[in-house]
Design an enzyme around this catalytic site. Structure first.
Site, PDB file in Angstrom:
ATOM      1  N   GLY A 122       0.773  -1.118  -0.037  1.00 53.40           N
ATOM      2  CA  GLY A 122       0.019   0.043  -0.029  1.00 53.40           C
ATOM      3  C   GLY A 122       0.525   1.375   0.133  1.00 53.40           C
ATOM      4  O   GLY A 122       0.433   2.619   0.056  1.00 53.40           O
ATOM      5  N   GLY A 172       4.539  -3.476  -3.663  1.00 52.03           N
ATOM      6  CA  GLY A 172       4.370  -4.343  -4.768  1.00 52.03           C
ATOM      7  C   GLY A 172       5.003  -2.667  -6.065  1.00 52.03           C
ATOM      8  O   GLY A 172       6.233  -1.803  -6.179  1.00 52.03           O
ATOM      9  N   ARG A 205      -4.091   1.759 -16.189  1.00 51.25           N
ATOM     10  CA  ARG A 205      -5.050   2.205 -14.995  1.00 51.25           C
ATOM     11  C   ARG A 205      -5.429   3.662 -15.113  1.00 51.25           C
ATOM     12  O   ARG A 205      -6.012   4.081 -14.540  1.00 51.25           O
ATOM     13  CB  ARG A 205      -3.166   3.298 -13.920  1.00 51.25           C
ATOM     14  N   TYR A 228      -9.009   3.805 -13.639  1.00 51.94           N
ATOM     15  CA  TYR A 228      -9.125   4.477 -12.311  1.00 51.94           C
ATOM     16  C   TYR A 228      -9.172   6.267 -12.501  1.00 51.94           C
ATOM     17  O   TYR A 228      -9.062   6.460 -11.677  1.00 51.94           O
ATOM     18  CB  TYR A 228      -7.847   4.000 -11.186  1.00 51.94           C
ATOM     19  N   CYS A 252     -11.367   0.334 -29.695  1.00 53.26           N
ATOM     20  CA  CYS A 252     -12.058   0.911 -30.138  1.00 53.26           C
ATOM     21  C   CYS A 252     -13.035   1.280 -28.501  1.00 53.26           C
ATOM     22  O   CYS A 252     -14.436   0.225 -28.854  1.00 53.26           O
ATOM     23  CB  CYS A 252     -13.243   0.463 -31.216  1.00 53.26           C
ATOM     24  N   GLU A 253     -12.594   1.749 -27.704  1.00 57.24           N
ATOM     25  CA  GLU A 253     -13.540   2.242 -26.415  1.00 57.24           C
ATOM     26  C   GLU A 253     -12.814   3.362 -26.060  1.00 57.24           C
ATOM     27  O   GLU A 253     -11.681   4.272 -26.219  1.00 57.24           O
ATOM     28  CB  GLU A 253     -12.675   1.604 -25.175  1.00 57.24           C
TER      29      GLU A 253
HETATM   30  C1  LIG Z   1      -2.371  -6.326  -4.182  1.00 56.59           C
HETATM   31  C2  LIG Z   1      -1.091  -6.147  -2.936  1.00 56.59           C
HETATM   32  C3  LIG Z   1      -0.051  -5.760  -2.056  1.00 56.59           C
HETATM   33  C4  LIG Z   1       0.620  -4.893  -2.587  1.00 56.59           C
HETATM   34  O1  LIG Z   1      -0.056  -3.733  -2.925  1.00 56.59           O
HETATM   35  P1  LIG Z   1       0.949  -2.052  -3.422  1.00 56.59           P
HETATM   36  O2  LIG Z   1      -0.312  -1.689  -3.197  1.00 56.59           O
HETATM   37  O3  LIG Z   1       1.365  -3.051  -4.660  1.00 56.59           O
HETATM   38  O4  LIG Z   1       1.932  -2.421  -2.044  1.00 56.59           O
HETATM   39  C5  LIG Z   1       0.317  -6.944  -1.510  1.00 56.59           C
HETATM   40  N1  LIG Z   1      -0.373  -7.414  -0.673  1.00 56.59           N
HETATM   41  C6  LIG Z   1      -1.057  -7.947  -1.047  1.00 56.59           C
HETATM   42  C7  LIG Z   1      -2.178  -9.268  -0.568  1.00 56.59           C
HETATM   43  C8  LIG Z   1      -1.554  -7.291  -2.370  1.00 56.59           C
HETATM   44  O5  LIG Z   1      -3.424  -7.997  -2.865  1.00 56.59           O
END
Ligand SMILES: *Cc1c(COP(=O)(O)O)cnc(C)c1O
Length: 418
Positions: free
Chosen positions: A230, A274, A310, A314, A341-342
């Protein structure tokens, strides 16, 4: 303020394009490693710190390998991600399996690999035991639900499908304890793309408090907490990146206060980011095919939302650099589009850019997470290639572009045979 820079010059990218046609994603290995080291250093006070890279952000074994060399494990949530980790040479407790709504065969595979299995629901304890066996480590995902005092930043976790309630945590750990499980971990993940440093400190404090309460009540000890992912990245130039050193220091202070002083040391600190790990270090490189002036000004690229969805999904902002025009004034407002085509196939809407010409190279920033990974074949779009920019300036193809043969490969129909 986040300065939007590039790891290559116009001349360098033109050379790369001679060998690897646009569109493609290119990842900056040097910058990725530097960031990884910063993160590890920020938590060097912990008995053991480990980041499990959330594979879904950029599922390429070359990237996993680089991150693994920096000490990272892999956070997986599907069969393919487990197998990808395995094939990269990441196994055992270097894999965190954080899934939800999980099929039995994925639990079987995770257990076979010796992964840490992080359960999403109390009913998964018996489901896992029945289908795969008891885990070595009991680890659950916590969902704090409606806000409980003192935590101002977490949004509305009660709306999220993930995790155990507080009561279910106690019940679940008790169940596993009584079945003979002796190693325990606790996980939460409630935010996404969060840029507020305090959020991560609050999350750690919440988990530390919970570790104390559960340990005391059930007379068990915890081996680790997993702070989840996150961590946000500054997609917009006016955004500020999270301050990883500040977060590390503050969580370290909370650790001393809530863990060390309470006799709960040692407790390992894990994380499963991530976006922050690869996001800023990947670039989508494309070329301007067309310019069109109707009720608005359009630039048509050879990339589309199949390369980076993205913005369409979003309304996300991704910074755009027109190569060679970095110092020209942004004098014209454009919609930057792909060919799907969107009508939402737009990388930017009403974006002020320098005067763009057909043939210009356009680079879309922060495409290193959930970029290529979210690719799809709708409208017959073939997935593009991925390149790795080595620290020595050389470039390696780490995934070739799809071909028409790939596209037709799964059809049970004799296509093309005449
Ligand atoms: C997507 C996800 C992450 C990584 O989230 P980031 O926002 O990319 O840091 C970690 N754990 C779980 C369970 C996820 O679904």
């Amino acid at each position: 303020m986040a300065k939007k820079t590039l790891p290559f010059t116009k001349e360098q990218i033109e050379d790369i394009i001679k060998k690897y046609p646009t569109p493609f994603h290119v990842y900056d290995e040097g910058a990725m490693r530097e960031n990884a080291r910063r993160l590890v250093k920020a938590f060097s006070w912990a008995p053991l710190f480990r980041e499990y890279f959330a594979v879904k952000a950029a599922p390429n074994p070359h990237l996993l390998k680089i991150l693994n060399q920096e000490g990272f494990g892999a956070d997986c949530s599907s069969m393919a991600e487990l197998v990808l980790a395995e094939r990269t040479g990441i196994t055992g407790e270097m894999i965190m399996f954080t899934s939800n709504d999980t099929p039995a065969e994925e639990f079987v595979k995770a257990l076979e690999l010796g992964a840490i299995i992080n359960l999403d629901d109390i009913t998964h304890i018996s489901y896992l035991e029945k289908n795969a066996g008891l885990p070595e480590i009991g680890c659950f995902r916590y969902n704090p639900g409606p806000l409980r005092g003192g935590n101002a930043i977490i949004g509305t976790p009660e709306e999220a499908k993930y995790g155990f309630t507080r009561e279910q945590l106690f019940e679940g750990y008790r169940l596993l304890r009584d079945k003979g499980v002796r190693r325990f971990g606790l996980h939460t993940m409630i935010a996404s793309n969060e840029l507020d440093n305090r959020y991560f400190v609050d999350t750690a404090r919440m988990l530390f408090d919970l570790v104390r309460d559960i340990s005391k009540e059930l007379d068990i000890s915890f081996e680790f907490v997993n702070l989840g992912g996150g961590f946000g990245i500054p997609y917009r130039p006016e955004d500020s990146a999270v301050d990883i050193e500040f977060i590390g220091d503050e969580i370290g202070k909370a650790y001393d206060e809530l863990i060390r002083k309470k006799g709960l040391h040692p407790l390992n600190i894990y994380m499963e980011s991530g976006r922050m790990i690869t996001g800023p270090y990947g670039y989508l490189v494309s070329r301007v095919l067309h310019k069109k002036n109707t009720y608005k000004n359009y630039i048509g690229l050879d990339a589309s939302m199949a390369n980076l969805m993205r913005p369409a999904l979003y309304g996300a902002y991704h910074h755009i650099t027109v190569m060679g025009r970095e110092n020209e004034p942004a004098v014209r407002e454009y919609d930057v589009t792909g060919s799907l085509c969107e009508n939402n196939d737009k990388f930017a809407i009403n974006r002020m850019l320098p005067e763009v010409e057909i043939g210009d190279i356009v680079v879309i920033h922060d495409a290193g997470a959930h970029g290529h990974a979210m690719g799809f074949n709708y409208n017959g779009k073939l997935r593009s290639s991925e390149l790795l920019l080595r620290p020595d300036g050389t470039v390696e193809l780490i995934r070739r572009a799809e071909t028409l043969d790939d596209y037709f490969a799964t059809l049970e129909f004799p296509v093309g045979k005449r």
